[in-house]
Motif scaffolding. Structure first.
Motif, PDB file in Angstrom:
ATOM      1  N   GLN A  99       7.432  -7.748  15.204  1.00 16.80           N
ATOM      2  CA  GLN A  99       6.431  -8.684  15.573  1.00 16.80           C
ATOM      3  C   GLN A  99       6.257  -9.461  14.451  1.00 16.80           C
ATOM      4  N   ALA A 100       6.087  -8.749  13.320  1.00 16.95           N
ATOM      5  CA  ALA A 100       5.827  -9.738  11.975  1.00 16.95           C
ATOM      6  C   ALA A 100       6.886 -10.726  11.675  1.00 16.95           C
ATOM      7  N   SER A 101       6.376 -11.634  11.042  1.00 17.06           N
ATOM      8  CA  SER A 101       7.399 -12.611  10.888  1.00 17.06           C
ATOM      9  C   SER A 101       7.978 -13.228   9.630  1.00 17.06           C
ATOM     10  N   SER A 102       7.757 -12.054   8.668  1.00 13.07           N
ATOM     11  CA  SER A 102       8.340 -12.221   7.459  1.00 13.07           C
ATOM     12  C   SER A 102       9.269 -11.077   7.142  1.00 13.07           C
ATOM     13  N   ALA A 103      10.406 -11.483   6.396  1.00 14.05           N
ATOM     14  CA  ALA A 103      11.407 -10.455   6.158  1.00 14.05           C
ATOM     15  C   ALA A 103      10.740  -9.408   5.363  1.00 14.05           C
ATOM     16  N   ALA A 104       9.537  -9.758   4.517  1.00 16.85           N
ATOM     17  CA  ALA A 104       8.944  -8.962   3.336  1.00 16.85           C
ATOM     18  C   ALA A 104       7.991  -8.039   3.983  1.00 16.85           C
ATOM     19  N   ALA A 105       7.723  -8.448   5.524  1.00 12.80           N
ATOM     20  CA  ALA A 105       6.313  -7.812   5.989  1.00 12.80           C
ATOM     21  C   ALA A 105       6.507  -6.288   5.746  1.00 12.80           C
ATOM     22  N   GLU A 106       7.392  -5.500   6.018  1.00 11.39           N
ATOM     23  CA  GLU A 106       7.676  -4.290   5.814  1.00 11.39           C
ATOM     24  C   GLU A 106       7.282  -3.564   4.562  1.00 11.39           C
ATOM     25  N   SER A 107       8.117  -4.321   3.612  1.00 17.23           N
ATOM     26  CA  SER A 107       7.902  -3.705   2.202  1.00 17.23           C
ATOM     27  C   SER A 107       6.363  -4.154   1.755  1.00 17.23           C
ATOM     28  N   GLY A 108       5.886  -5.420   2.208  1.00 13.26           N
ATOM     29  CA  GLY A 108       4.562  -5.781   1.803  1.00 13.26           C
ATOM     30  C   GLY A 108       3.464  -4.865   2.297  1.00 13.26           C
ATOM     31  N   GLY A 109       3.856  -4.310   3.780  1.00 13.55           N
ATOM     32  CA  GLY A 109       2.812  -3.563   4.180  1.00 13.55           C
ATOM     33  C   GLY A 109       2.690  -2.275   3.703  1.00 13.55           C
ATOM     34  N   LYS A 110       3.533  -2.004   2.956  1.00 12.56           N
ATOM     35  CA  LYS A 110       3.665  -0.577   2.130  1.00 12.56           C
ATOM     36  C   LYS A 110       2.843  -0.797   1.021  1.00 12.56           C
ATOM     37  N   GLN A 111       2.229  -1.919   0.645  1.00 14.51           N
ATOM     38  CA  GLN A 111       1.286  -2.139  -0.577  1.00 14.51           C
ATOM     39  C   GLN A 111      -0.154  -1.915   0.113  1.00 14.51           C
ATOM     40  N   VAL A 112      -0.511  -1.553   1.195  1.00 14.44           N
ATOM     41  CA  VAL A 112      -1.779  -1.200   1.593  1.00 14.44           C
ATOM     42  C   VAL A 112      -2.327  -0.518   0.698  1.00 14.44           C
ATOM     43  N   SER A 141     -13.262  -7.833  -0.716  1.00 13.93           N
ATOM     44  CA  SER A 141     -11.974  -8.828  -0.701  1.00 13.93           C
ATOM     45  C   SER A 141     -10.612  -7.941  -0.675  1.00 13.93           C
ATOM     46  N   PHE A 142     -10.576  -6.910  -1.447  1.00 18.03           N
ATOM     47  CA  PHE A 142      -9.332  -6.037  -1.438  1.00 18.03           C
ATOM     48  C   PHE A 142      -9.194  -5.078  -0.302  1.00 18.03           C
ATOM     49  N   PHE A 143     -10.510  -4.577  -0.076  1.00 18.68           N
ATOM     50  CA  PHE A 143     -10.433  -4.148   1.462  1.00 18.68           C
ATOM     51  C   PHE A 143     -10.052  -4.938   2.557  1.00 18.68           C
ATOM     52  N   ARG A 144     -10.208  -6.018   2.615  1.00 15.94           N
ATOM     53  CA  ARG A 144      -9.815  -6.911   3.781  1.00 15.94           C
ATOM     54  C   ARG A 144      -8.603  -7.017   3.738  1.00 15.94           C
ATOM     55  N   VAL A 145      -7.977  -7.345   2.374  1.00 12.19           N
ATOM     56  CA  VAL A 145      -6.414  -7.704   2.239  1.00 12.19           C
ATOM     57  C   VAL A 145      -5.651  -6.186   2.693  1.00 12.19           C
ATOM     58  N   ALA A 146      -6.329  -5.247   2.284  1.00  5.91           N
ATOM     59  CA  ALA A 146      -5.554  -4.017   2.593  1.00  5.91           C
ATOM     60  C   ALA A 146      -5.412  -3.855   4.277  1.00  5.91           C
ATOM     61  N   ALA A 147      -6.577  -4.089   4.784  1.00 11.05           N
ATOM     62  CA  ALA A 147      -6.732  -4.012   6.360  1.00 11.05           C
ATOM     63  C   ALA A 147      -5.739  -5.051   7.118  1.00 11.05           C
ATOM     64  N   ILE A 148      -5.491  -6.349   6.460  1.00  7.37           N
ATOM     65  CA  ILE A 148      -4.608  -7.327   6.833  1.00  7.37           C
ATOM     66  C   ILE A 148      -3.276  -6.778   6.688  1.00  7.37           C
ATOM     67  N   LEU A 149      -2.874  -6.264   5.534  1.00  6.37           N
ATOM     68  CA  LEU A 149      -1.403  -5.756   5.172  1.00  6.37           C
ATOM     69  C   LEU A 149      -1.137  -4.714   6.357  1.00  6.37           C
ATOM     70  N   GLN A 150      -2.161  -3.947   6.550  1.00  6.44           N
ATOM     71  CA  GLN A 150      -1.719  -2.736   7.369  1.00  6.44           C
ATOM     72  C   GLN A 150      -1.080  -3.266   8.856  1.00  6.44           C
ATOM     73  N   GLY A 151      -2.107  -4.336   9.264  1.00  2.35           N
ATOM     74  CA  GLY A 151      -1.622  -4.895  10.390  1.00  2.35           C
ATOM     75  C   GLY A 151      -0.126  -5.508  10.275  1.00  2.35           C
ATOM     76  N   VAL A 152       0.149  -6.261   9.286  1.00  4.64           N
ATOM     77  CA  VAL A 152       1.429  -6.788   9.054  1.00  4.64           C
ATOM     78  C   VAL A 152       2.543  -5.437   9.004  1.00  4.64           C
ATOM     79  N   TYR A 153       2.097  -4.507   8.524  1.00  3.71           N
ATOM     80  CA  TYR A 153       2.977  -3.373   8.351  1.00  3.71           C
ATOM     81  C   TYR A 153       3.246  -2.726   9.715  1.00  3.71           C
ATOM     82  N   LYS A 154       2.205  -2.701  10.516  1.00  4.49           N
ATOM     83  CA  LYS A 154       2.332  -2.064  11.948  1.00  4.49           C
ATOM     84  C   LYS A 154       3.316  -2.973  12.611  1.00  4.49           C
ATOM     85  N   ARG A 155       3.149  -4.416  12.703  1.00  4.07           N
ATOM     86  CA  ARG A 155       3.884  -5.232  13.500  1.00  4.07           C
ATOM     87  C   ARG A 155       5.227  -5.330  13.156  1.00  4.07           C
TER      88      ARG A 155
END
Length: 1053
Positions: A573-586, A554-568
């Motif tokens: 492309q990512a739709s949230s203001a917090a995407a960049e900071s959130g992506g750094k939590q991978v 489960s945590f691996f999958r979350v990390a992979a999703i967050l990495q995609g958010v961060y890359k976008r």
């Protein structure tokens, strides 16, 4: 919506009403075209309290004077006259109690008015409920500011009430930072308080705006470069603030914000489409806002006439194959609604990209409660349990859907779900990878090797969490399950594990306010184990053994999703203001996943049938007769740990993300709080009050606990569920332990000091639930301290079997008699527990004679006869006591593990403790060398700096080499303990216990020599470092015992 709310959860931590109709206050568009906050120069808005967020105290003063027939202006004159030492300023700095303030302030007002002024009632009016109500327009402005991603702070000149509580009648969750003058000891307009606020916000002066109603406070802020807004009329001030920020501060809709620039959609074609779908009856302006969550599929709130809708669309740009399939979401929502699963009602699917640029679908807006904080504040324990039970039941309802009847048999592939998911998320992670994350590399290798066997196939949600549910506003009924983007057919246990992630995430996590550091039992919330058991009972299935695998996945999958958010986010492309900071939590998520993978390895290892001990084969060979070389394997090939790619972490920079974050926070805390306090604490140790703990220690402990720097020592193998500690490995904690070792006072401040650490480990590993409740929890909370009583003056206690203290059973009690000494911590007034070792059966086998018992220090018959000194130092307030135990009675239930198990416990207690001692010694040495270098570069002797003297240079070089050698050996021992266990690491543990103290003595001695006589004084920590290093050649066994152990093990190879 995937993980969008997961990342935004920290911004909406309290339960909100998702029926937003009642919150909207529509205003027609003005001529001002609001620019998006992304273009704003500002990152934070700072509010004063009285006169800005709350009614003005000066207005209260005027009304009070009229009512009490006091000359107009008396109170105001008293508030502003008298300089920095006037009563009002001292009260706001926390220097006066309420009683003292009222006395001095009353006298000052009476002198101004020329008669007695009853100021008690003025203070009552000032703190009345009417004055404590936040202005509604300010509340809405705060919500709008935070919705746009800016930080907020309250910077208040306030005071302590009679109760000792500070006067701050505000919801602290509205602010990222709260600065109270009475707590900080400084108040406006002192520039230091503004600087402090900026530092805690993490912004520059030019990036912040400050609102206050007092000119001198605004002037001081402006001189620092802060933009200021004068608040005479709150509404006018907010209009001015709007011009600076570039967005409106009214019309707040919970969980939404202005549409982000890269996420705008054309309104005219959308309005035409809505008119066709909804019918011509719907008229009125189209209001469009974007939900703050939704990094994956952008989600919008629509108000069109009297209709309230939600629109979900694909994000713009080039997307990964099969990702963001809104068509699938629409299909499953429609099918599940017909199957009786509570989901939002879908209205229409539009696959025509010409309308708004991408396919989208519409659904009705559901009203109810969405709980963002998993601890459910404001509810009682029964209500919390009911909420979690309802969530569990609706998950079971999803997993119980008849696939054929619902028309969902082809909604996904049947079988091997987890395997396909691991492959999918590995592929997606690789496609969006921006940098190497060691934990992800290990997981990508580990997960395919540990896949579960039989997997049931059901509908799986893929993102099932508390904050994806809408509850009935009046009871624990789930009205709708949201966010079906990741749904498919798969293994239902993966949903349950994902649902439990919040239990393992700390409450201070940036992305998700978790439950890791909460007492869920006291809150009424089921533990993860209880929640899973509840699920199994509802579904009628047996418990799943490989639970840790599913959590790792489960945590691996979350990390992979967050990495995609961060890359976008890097491409807009990512739709949230917090995407960049959130992506750094991978990296954080990946490390949590690897923690569970490690626990699963321990579980499998423990379930393996008994076999011969782990082999550590050695080979010795000679090359050209010049030297011999020892080659060894530290982990047996058959060990599960062998697949972990475990490696030596040579510096803090190589630590996993979570441990590295802790290290950085710890280092900053040491620099800001600990080192500056050392001289005060050293002076206290030689004062008349030395046997009373200095209040500064307790103050620093509270600060450390608040920052999460608490109980870091418990190794994850002893605390696999991370209930008590930080979940660090021995090797990870070693680096933090070294840093703590640079100050003698630091370990206690972080609740990581001996003998408490060893005693807590004993209670975690061997204590009963009752023993843990009585003794472990207060120790973990830092409310009490403890000691360990084994050493005796009459025998050579380096051989634990020599001890003579007796433990005799008598009518439900044990009677203790014995003479102990060098009992560290025994003189501390906070010491309430003694772990006592004595003989219960002198006739038993040599290593089965001893037992350990938990003895309250206030038990009758315990006498601390004197403090023992180390090189003349008594080490107060803990000290090292000599104690007589004379007919001390303790209940039988106070025995640990059982009679005859004392030696076993003693051996189990020593492994991590010796790592701690040795890394602290390396910390002593690093600090000593640093002090030495600073000293020799600033002192001149015989015409040149000491640093240019040959002997000094030689000493520095020797010290550096010896420190590095010792550290490598200790880190190797820690790694072996983590991967092969304490028994397999016995050789290294014995070696470090002889190597580290001798190394430290040499390094510290060189530093003392460079300092001259100053090195022996109380002005520096060197003398105490030296004394402790020398004592540690005896503590936990003398060098000779450990060298003998090393030699015996070596001869067996």
């Amino acid at each position: 919506m995937g993980l969008r709310r997961f990342i935004q959860a920290s911004y909406f931590q309290c339960a909100r009403t998702s029926g937003i109709l009642k919150h909207v206050r529509y205003k027609p568009p003005s001529l001002v075209q609001w620019r998006h906050s992304g273009s704003s120069l500002y990152k934070a808005v700072i509010f004063d309290m009285g006169g800005v967020l709350l009614p003005s105290p000066y207005r209260v003063a005027v009304e009070w004077e009229v009512r009490n027939h006091i000359p107009p202006g008396t109170i105001k004159q008293a508030l502003i006259s008298g300089g920095e030492n006037r009563p009002w300023m001292r009260y706001m700095r926390g220097e006066l109690t309420s009683a003292a303030f009222l006395q001095e302030f009353g006298q000052q007002c009476s002198e101004i008015a020329n008669f007695s002024v009853p100021v008690d009632s003025f203070l009552s009016d000032l703190t009345s409920s009417q004055m404590s109500k936040q202005l509604p327009i300010m509340t809405e402005a705060l919500e709008c500011i935070r919705a746009e991603g800016l930080k907020t702070a309250v910077l208040s000149n306030n005071f302590y009430l009679h109760s000792g509580v500070s006067f701050l009648p505000l919801d602290r969750n509205q602010f990222d930072v709260v600065i109270e003058s009475c707590r900080e000891g400084i108040c406006k307009p002192d520039p230091r308080i503004y600087t402090l606020c900026l530092e805690r916000l993490g912004v520059q002066p030019k990036e912040s705006i400050f609102l206050d109603d007092i000119g001198q406070n605004l002037k001081a802020a402006a001189q620092l470069g802060i933009k200021t807004v004068k608040v005479d009329d709150p509404e006018a001030a907010l209009k001015e603030l709007e011009t600076y920020l570039g967005f409106p501060l009214w019309g707040f809709v919970p969980q939404t914000r202005l549409v982000r620039p890269t996420m705008e959609i054309p309104k005219d074609p959308l309005q035409k489409y809505l008119e066709e779908v909804l019918g011509g009856r719907t008229t009125g302006p189209l209001i469009l806002r974007q939900f703050s969550h939704g990094q994956s599929n952008p989600t919008y709130y629509i108000k069109f006439g009297d209709r309230h809708l939600v629109l979900r669309k694909k994000p713009p740009g080039n997307l990964l194959p099969t990702a963001h399939a809104v068509e699938r979401e629409y299909r499953v929502l429609k099918a599940l609604a017909e199957a009786g699963v509570p989901v939002p009602k879908v209205l229409a699917l539009c696959e025509d990209s010409s309308i708004i640029g991408t396919p989208f679908y519409l659904m009705e807006y559901c009203t109810g409660h969405i709980y963002k904080d998993h601890s459910l504040p404001g509810l009682d324990p029964g209500q919390r349990r009911a909420i979690y039970s309802a969530m569990n039941k609706v998950l079971c309802k999803i997993h119980g859907v008849d696939l054929k009847a619902a028309g969902l048999e082809d909604y996904g592939k049947h079988g091997n779900y987890v395997q396909r998911q691991v492959q999918t998320w590995t592929k997606q992670y690789r496609a969006t990878e921006t940098h190497t994350i060691p934990a992800m590399e290990r997981l990508i290798e580990w997960l395919p090797l540990h896949l579960p066997g039989n997997q049931k196939t059901t509908v799986v949600h893929g993102d099932f969490r508390l904050d994806n549910l809408i509850f009935h506003p009046e009871g624990p009924e789930v009205l709708a399950v949201l966010d079906w983007e990741l749904s498919t057919l798969g293994d239902p246990i993966s949903d349950v594990a994902y649902n439990c992630m919040a239990h393992y995430v700390p409450s201070h996590c940036d992305m998700l306010k978790g439950l890791k550091d909460c007492d869920v039992t006291q809150l009424g919330i089921p533990t993860a184990e209880e929640y899973f058991q509840m699920y199994c009972e509802h579904m009628g299935i047996p418990p799943i053994e490989n639970w840790n695998f599913y959590m790792a996945f489960s945590f691996f999958r979350v990390a992979a999703i967050l990495q995609g958010v961060y890359k976008r986010s890097l491409t807009g492309q990512a739709s949230s203001a917090a995407a960049e900071s959130g992506g750094k939590q991978v990296e954080l998520m990946a490390n949590l996943a690897w923690d569970f993978a490690t626990k699963e390895g321990f579980r499998v290892f423990k379930e393996c049938p008994a076999a011969k001990p782990l082999a550590r084969p050695y080979s010795t060979w000679t090359r050209n007769g010049a030297f011999s070389r020892r080659n060894y394997v530290t982990v047996a090939p058959s060990s599960p740990a062998h697949t972990s790619n475990a490696h030596l972490i040579l510096s803090p920079d190589g630590l996993p993300g979570r441990a590295q974050d802790l290290y950085r926070k710890l280092r900053r805390f040491m620099e800001i709080h600990v080192y500056p306090a050392e001289q005060v604490l050293r002076d206290h140790q030689v004062s008349q009050s030395r046997w009373t703990p200095h209040p500064l220690i307790e103050e620093l402990k509270d600060k450390a606990k608040a920052e999460g720097l608490w109980n870091l020592f418990l190794p994850v193998e002893n605390d696999p569920e991370v209930k008590y500690g930080a979940g660090l490995t021995n090797q990870e904690f070693s680096h933090l332990c070294e840093l703590m070792g640079t100050s003698l006072f630091a370990p206690e401040i972080f609740n990581c000091s001996a003998p408490d650490t060893g005693n807590m480990e004993v209670l975690v590993r061997y204590g009963t639930e009752e023993q843990k409740e009585r003794w472990l929890q207060p120790l973990l909370d830092g409310k009490i301290r403890s000691c360990f009583a084994m050493t005796e003056p009459q025998v050579a206690s380096s051989d634990a079997t020599n001890i003579e203290a007796s433990v005799v059973e008598e009518k439900g009690f044990y009677i203790l008699n014995g003479h102990k000494w060098w009992i560290s911590g025994a003189l501390d007034p906070r010491c309430q527990l003694c772990v006592f070792m004595g003989k219960t059966d002198p006739e038993a086998q040599r290593h089965k004679q001893q037992s350990m018992l938990l003895v309250p220090m206030d038990a009758p018959g315990i006498t601390v006869t004197r403090p023992l000194s180390v090189f003349g130092e008594e080490d107060p307030p803990a000290g090292h006591g000599e104690i007589l135990f004379e007919n001390v009675r303790v209940p039988k239930e106070n025995i640990l593990l059982g009679p005859g198990r004392g030696f076993e416990i003693a051996q189990g207690r020593l492994g991590p403790g010796r790592i701690h001692h040795c890394m602290r010694l390396i910390g002593y040495s690093e600090r000593a060398l640093a002090l030495m270098k600073k000293r020799v570069t600033s002192r001149v002797a015989f015409g040149k700096p000491l640093a240019e003297q040959g002997t000094i240079l030689e000493d520095i070089a020797k010290s550096r080499a010896e420190i590095e050698q010792a550290r490598l050996l200790v880190l190797k021992a820690a790694l072996l303990m983590d991967t092969a266990g304490n028994k397999a690491a016995a050789l290294e543990i014995a070696m470090i216990k002889t190597v580290a103290p001798l190394m430290a003595l040499r390094v510290i001695d060189r530093a003392i020599q460079a300092f001259g006589a100053a090195g022996l004084s109380n002005d520096y920590p060197l003398a105490q470092f030296f004394a402790w290093a020398r004592a540690l050649r005896l503590a936990d066994g003398p060098d000779e015992v450990h060298r003998t152990a090393v030699a015996k093990l070596e001869l067996k190879r």
